[in-house]
Design an enzyme around this catalytic site. Structure first.
Site, short mmCIF file in Angstrom:
data_model
loop_
_atom_site.label_atom_id
_atom_site.label_comp_id
_atom_site.label_asym_id
_atom_site.label_seq_id
_atom_site.Cartn_x
_atom_site.Cartn_y
_atom_site.Cartn_z
CE LYS A 1 -3.04 11.56 -10.28
NZ LYS A 1 -1.96 10.54 -10.22
CG PHE B 1 -3.89 7.31 -21.16
CD1 PHE B 1 -2.97 6.44 -21.73
CD2 PHE B 1 -3.69 8.68 -21.30
CE1 PHE B 1 -1.87 6.91 -22.42
CE2 PHE B 1 -2.60 9.16 -22.00
CZ PHE B 1 -1.68 8.27 -22.56
CG ASP C 1 -1.83 1.18 1.32
OD1 ASP C 1 -1.72 2.10 0.49
OD2 ASP C 1 -2.68 1.20 2.24
CB VAL C 2 1.74 3.81 -2.57
CG1 VAL C 2 2.15 2.80 -3.63
CG2 VAL C 2 0.38 4.42 -2.88
CE1 TYR D 1 -6.89 11.63 -10.21
CE2 TYR D 1 -7.33 13.23 -11.95
CZ TYR D 1 -6.74 12.06 -11.52
OH TYR D 1 -5.98 11.31 -12.40
#
Length: 258
Positions: free
Chosen positions: A166, A195, A53-54, A162
């Site tokens: 980012k 993407f 888990d980062v 979000y």
């Protein structure tokens, strides 16, 4: 590339991360994937997946200790992240219709913690591992590729959390390149547009917003750029958009509308 040189890829079991794993493994690197779902990944030669888990500093610390015990870490491609918001779960702070408060602070916090703090968590351990390497003839010890988003630069209504997460990745890029340059470690951020990855599974296709080619990006195109950054030692401290030329101006003020 020597098989004793390892690239660590986070978010390695799907989307951009899975494509990066495939690209770097094909290029001859040892690849270590870090992902919460790593145990479900399909086995392939030259690739080892670790359940990580980062957001957990302990998880990431243990993973890099295990990796560094056997090989030299020369690169990080950090793709792990979440969108959290979408058509069925808008990220507005107040209702666009009534102006009433939306009780989604927990989701906002999780988005910021995963995408931004998670980036710091992974980079600090990756950089520490690379800094211990003997530099090559050019003084290079490694590279870091971070993943931001076009939303960091052209965020839509409902994307504030979000976009902020980012944008933070973009903001850390140049300072980290300057900090780590003394150790021969480069830092570059890729900002993908739309993407075709699981993070957009609940989102209608939006190719009409892309000037050319009028389609969603393919994960292998992101992976090709990450690999080029790894091989091109003069790219550093930069944010590179890969998005078919998409810029702002979705026809709807609400994100994710077809």
């Amino acid at each position: 590339m020597s098989s004793e040189h390892a690239v660590v890829v986070t978010g390695s079991t799907g989307g951009l991360g899975a494509a990066a794993v495939e690209r770097f493994a094909a290029a001859g690197y040892r690849v270590f994937g870090l992902d919460r779902a790593a145990s479900a990944a399909v086995a392939r030669p030259g690739v080892q997946q670790l359940d990580v888990d980062v957001c957990s500093d302990a998880d990431v610390r243990d993973a890099f200790a295990e990796i560094s015990a056997g090989v030299e870490v020369v690169g990080l491609v950090h793709c792990a992240g979440i969108a959290a918001f979408g058509p069925k779960n808008p990220g507005h702070l107040i209702s666009p219709e009534s102006g009433d408060l939306i009780d989604n602070l927990t989701t906002i916090e999780r988005t910021l913690r995963t995408n931004l703090l998670g980036s710091f968590t992974v980079v600090r351990h990756a950089a520490a591992a690379m800094a211990q390497r003997t530099p090559d003839e050019d003084g290079a010890r490694g590279f870091v590729v971070l993943t931001s988003s076009g939303a960091a630069l052209d965020g839509k209504a409902g994307q504030s959390a979000y976009s902020a997460s980012k944008s933070g990745v973009i903001g850390m890029t140049l300072p980290l390149a300057r900090e780590l340059g003394r150790f021969g470690i480069r830092v570059v951020t890729i900002a993908p547009g739309l993407f075709d990855t699981p993070i957009l599974d609940d989102t209608p296709p939006l190719p009409r917003h892309v000037p050319f080619p009028a389609r969603m990006g393919e994960p292998h195109e992101f992976a090709a750029l990450a690999h080029h950054i790894a091989e091109n030692s003069y790219i550093n401290g930069e944010v590179i958009r890969i998005d078919g030329g998409i810029r702002g101006g979705f026809e709807s003020p609400i994100p994710f509308i077809k």
